[in-house]
Design a protein around this motif. Structure first.
Motif, PDB file in Angstrom:
ATOM      1  N   VAL A  90      -4.357 -25.786   6.930  1.00 51.64           N
ATOM      2  CA  VAL A  90      -5.813 -25.899   6.830  1.00 51.64           C
ATOM      3  C   VAL A  90      -6.441 -24.516   6.688  1.00 51.64           C
ATOM      4  O   VAL A  90      -6.173 -23.615   7.486  1.00 51.64           O
ATOM      5  N   SER A  91      -7.269 -24.350   5.660  1.00 49.94           N
ATOM      6  CA  SER A  91      -7.903 -23.054   5.411  1.00 49.94           C
ATOM      7  C   SER A  91      -9.199 -22.889   6.186  1.00 49.94           C
ATOM      8  O   SER A  91      -9.458 -21.845   6.781  1.00 49.94           O
ATOM      9  N   ARG A  92     -10.040 -23.920   6.193  1.00 51.57           N
ATOM     10  CA  ARG A  92     -11.325 -23.896   6.884  1.00 51.57           C
ATOM     11  C   ARG A  92     -11.673 -25.310   7.330  1.00 51.57           C
ATOM     12  O   ARG A  92     -11.217 -26.280   6.722  1.00 51.57           O
ATOM     13  N   VAL A  93     -12.519 -25.404   8.357  1.00 49.53           N
ATOM     14  CA  VAL A  93     -12.964 -26.710   8.849  1.00 49.53           C
ATOM     15  C   VAL A  93     -14.461 -26.657   9.139  1.00 49.53           C
ATOM     16  O   VAL A  93     -14.970 -25.656   9.664  1.00 49.53           O
ATOM     17  N   ALA A  94     -15.143 -27.737   8.797  1.00 44.96           N
ATOM     18  CA  ALA A  94     -16.563 -27.891   9.129  1.00 44.96           C
ATOM     19  C   ALA A  94     -16.756 -29.198   9.882  1.00 44.96           C
ATOM     20  O   ALA A  94     -16.166 -30.219   9.523  1.00 44.96           O
ATOM     21  N   ALA A  95     -17.568 -29.158  10.932  1.00 45.42           N
ATOM     22  CA  ALA A  95     -17.890 -30.361  11.702  1.00 45.42           C
ATOM     23  C   ALA A  95     -19.408 -30.462  11.792  1.00 45.42           C
ATOM     24  O   ALA A  95     -20.067 -29.556  12.322  1.00 45.42           O
ATOM     25  N   LEU A  96     -19.950 -31.546  11.253  1.00 42.73           N
ATOM     26  CA  LEU A  96     -21.391 -31.758  11.228  1.00 42.73           C
ATOM     27  C   LEU A  96     -21.755 -32.851  12.237  1.00 42.73           C
ATOM     28  O   LEU A  96     -21.147 -33.918  12.253  1.00 42.73           O
ATOM     29  N   VAL A  97     -22.747 -32.558  13.077  1.00 44.39           N
ATOM     30  CA  VAL A  97     -23.240 -33.469  14.129  1.00 44.39           C
ATOM     31  C   VAL A  97     -22.081 -34.110  14.891  1.00 44.39           C
ATOM     32  O   VAL A  97     -22.056 -35.305  15.134  1.00 44.39           O
ATOM     33  N   SER A  98     -21.145 -33.295  15.307  1.00 43.23           N
ATOM     34  CA  SER A  98     -19.940 -33.778  15.988  1.00 43.23           C
ATOM     35  C   SER A  98     -20.185 -33.994  17.473  1.00 43.23           C
ATOM     36  O   SER A  98     -21.064 -33.375  18.088  1.00 43.23           O
ATOM     37  N   LEU A  99     -19.384 -34.868  18.054  1.00 44.14           N
ATOM     38  CA  LEU A  99     -19.281 -34.979  19.498  1.00 44.14           C
ATOM     39  C   LEU A  99     -18.353 -33.887  20.028  1.00 44.14           C
ATOM     40  O   LEU A  99     -17.506 -33.374  19.297  1.00 44.14           O
ATOM     41  N   ALA A 100     -18.499 -33.567  21.302  1.00 44.44           N
ATOM     42  CA  ALA A 100     -17.555 -32.716  22.017  1.00 44.44           C
ATOM     43  C   ALA A 100     -16.608 -33.618  22.807  1.00 44.44           C
ATOM     44  O   ALA A 100     -16.865 -34.815  22.972  1.00 44.44           O
ATOM     45  N   PRO A 101     -15.502 -33.069  23.313  1.00 46.48           N
ATOM     46  CA  PRO A 101     -14.588 -33.894  24.111  1.00 46.48           C
ATOM     47  C   PRO A 101     -15.282 -34.485  25.334  1.00 46.48           C
ATOM     48  O   PRO A 101     -16.171 -33.863  25.925  1.00 46.48           O
ATOM     49  N   ARG A 102     -14.858 -35.672  25.721  1.00 43.74           N
ATOM     50  CA  ARG A 102     -15.472 -36.350  26.872  1.00 43.74           C
ATOM     51  C   ARG A 102     -15.282 -35.547  28.155  1.00 43.74           C
ATOM     52  O   ARG A 102     -16.127 -35.606  29.054  1.00 43.74           O
ATOM     53  N   ASN A 103     -14.184 -34.805  28.247  1.00 47.47           N
ATOM     54  CA  ASN A 103     -13.911 -34.029  29.457  1.00 47.47           C
ATOM     55  C   ASN A 103     -14.391 -32.586  29.346  1.00 47.47           C
ATOM     56  O   ASN A 103     -13.908 -31.705  30.068  1.00 47.47           O
ATOM     57  N   ALA A 104     -15.348 -32.335  28.441  1.00 44.19           N
ATOM     58  CA  ALA A 104     -15.843 -30.973  28.230  1.00 44.19           C
ATOM     59  C   ALA A 104     -16.473 -30.423  29.511  1.00 44.19           C
ATOM     60  O   ALA A 104     -17.477 -30.956  29.996  1.00 44.19           O
ATOM     61  N   ARG A 127      -7.665 -21.793  15.699  1.00 49.12           N
ATOM     62  CA  ARG A 127      -7.666 -20.415  15.205  1.00 49.12           C
ATOM     63  C   ARG A 127      -8.102 -20.301  13.743  1.00 49.12           C
ATOM     64  O   ARG A 127      -8.162 -19.184  13.213  1.00 49.12           O
ATOM     65  N   VAL A 128      -8.381 -21.395  13.076  1.00 48.36           N
ATOM     66  CA  VAL A 128      -8.861 -21.314  11.694  1.00 48.36           C
ATOM     67  C   VAL A 128     -10.385 -21.203  11.713  1.00 48.36           C
ATOM     68  O   VAL A 128     -11.030 -21.570  12.696  1.00 48.36           O
ATOM     69  N   PRO A 129     -10.991 -20.694  10.628  1.00 46.05           N
ATOM     70  CA  PRO A 129     -12.457 -20.591  10.592  1.00 46.05           C
ATOM     71  C   PRO A 129     -13.118 -21.961  10.718  1.00 46.05           C
ATOM     72  O   PRO A 129     -12.739 -22.906  10.028  1.00 46.05           O
ATOM     73  N   VAL A 130     -14.114 -22.066  11.598  1.00 47.20           N
ATOM     74  CA  VAL A 130     -14.823 -23.319  11.848  1.00 47.20           C
ATOM     75  C   VAL A 130     -16.322 -23.087  11.724  1.00 47.20           C
ATOM     76  O   VAL A 130     -16.868 -22.126  12.286  1.00 47.20           O
ATOM     77  N   ARG A 131     -16.949 -23.987  10.982  1.00 42.18           N
ATOM     78  CA  ARG A 131     -18.403 -23.968  10.842  1.00 42.18           C
ATOM     79  C   ARG A 131     -18.960 -25.263  11.437  1.00 42.18           C
ATOM     80  O   ARG A 131     -18.512 -26.361  11.089  1.00 42.18           O
ATOM     81  N   LEU A 132     -19.936 -25.131  12.334  1.00 45.48           N
ATOM     82  CA  LEU A 132     -20.582 -26.270  12.971  1.00 45.48           C
ATOM     83  C   LEU A 132     -22.027 -26.360  12.498  1.00 45.48           C
ATOM     84  O   LEU A 132     -22.711 -25.340  12.370  1.00 45.48           O
ATOM     85  N   TRP A 133     -22.473 -27.582  12.215  1.00 43.69           N
ATOM     86  CA  TRP A 133     -23.879 -27.796  11.839  1.00 43.69           C
ATOM     87  C   TRP A 133     -24.433 -28.935  12.670  1.00 43.69           C
ATOM     88  O   TRP A 133     -23.747 -29.953  12.885  1.00 43.69           O
TER      89      TRP A 133
END
Length: 288
Positions: free
Chosen positions: A115-129, A233-239
């Motif tokens: 995986v080169s890059r990942v984007a997560a839009l309006v994502s949930l966080a883990p339940r045990n965060a 460890r890969v680049p992650v963009r959150l929106w």
């Protein structure tokens, strides 16, 4: 647009669709909850101009993909890998919107060499965060669903199956049910004729054979995901839209604080469905 079936671990069938530039930069787009491979996305002609080869698939239990009972969020990485291998892709990027966000993060954590890059839009966080009020600011209907899910499959199966049958007959029903809880900005988005057509298509496909994709998603979100976002460890963009109440904005804030190097973009005045309008620019970033 090319449709095909790929064999996943255990011999399961995954329904896959590829659109855009067939020689372009490969990007997976993981659909929301509930959803399917024909969910909202740029038109194939737009993708071709961008040089993007967009790959989408029905998660297990949705549409034409075989169910994987008891699946965890982490299982998405193995399914994405099977599809990538079937398409001959050495490297690829992954985007996930809403319920697809945690599954995209699974790919970031578990497939770092592919995986080169990942984007997560309006994502949930883990339940045990740790340190996150997971239900804080969440719309009452989602709070009820997740509370029931935390008590197990039997607490939600009948209700979800009934709702899926109603929605399959009349996909507009799900949108109508959501409207009373939507902020004005989201109401504007879901009444756009193009977005509305895509939503109707994705819900019709999602529930072709019942509600188990939806059920298994909700159960997976409320149990251990099977990986740690801190290990990404890969680049992650959150929106995230700042007014989101379906996946509250504090979930992305927590993810940004716990994923090394993650970039967070908060859009004032936008909410949950504002992610549809953000997908094009996200895909451009993912394609490099």
């Amino acid at each position: 647009m090319v449709a095909r079936t790929v064999e996943a671990p255990g011999g399961r069938a995954l329904a896959v669709e590829v659109s855009g530039d067939q020689q372009g930069s490969p990007v997976f787009l993981l659909h929301g909850t509930p959803g399917s491979r024909v969910g909202p996305a740029p038109r194939s002609s737009v993708l071709s101009r961008m040089g993007v080869r967009l790959i989408s698939f029905d998660r297990p239990g949705y549409g034409d993909s075989d169910r994987l009972p008891g699946r965890r969020v982490a299982e998405a990485a193995a399914d994405v890998l099977a599809i990538a291998d079937g398409l001959g892709l050495a490297e690829f990027a992954v985007a996930g919107r809403s319920g697809g966000g945690p599954h995209a993060l699974a790919c970031a954590a578990l497939l770092p060499e592919r995986v080169s890059r990942v984007a997560a839009l309006v994502s949930l966080a883990p339940r045990n965060a740790e340190g996150l009020d997971w239900y804080g600011g969440m719309t009452p209907s989602n709070v009820r669903e997740y509370h029931h899910a935390e008590r197990g499959l039997l607490r939600i199966e009948d209700a979800f199956q009934l709702r899926s049958r109603v929605i399959k007959r009349d996909p507009v029903r799900l949108i109508k049910d959501l409207v009373p809880e939507l902020p004005p900005t989201d109401r504007t988005v879901v009444t756009d004729p193009g977005i509305r057509r895509m939503l109707l298509s994705t819900y019709r496909q999602a529930f072709r054979y019942g509600a188990f994709g939806w059920i298994d998603d909700v159960l997976a979100f409320t149990t251990d995901w099977g990986f740690r976002v801190e290990d990404i460890r890969v680049p992650v963009r959150l929106w995230h839209g700042a007014d989101d109440q379906f996946s509250p904005v504090d979930h992305s804030r927590w993810l940004a604080d716990n994923i090394p190097g993650a970039e967070l973009y908060l859009e004032p005045g936008a909410a949950h469905f504002g992610a549809f309008e953000e997908i094009t620019s996200t895909l451009k970033w993912l394609a490099g």
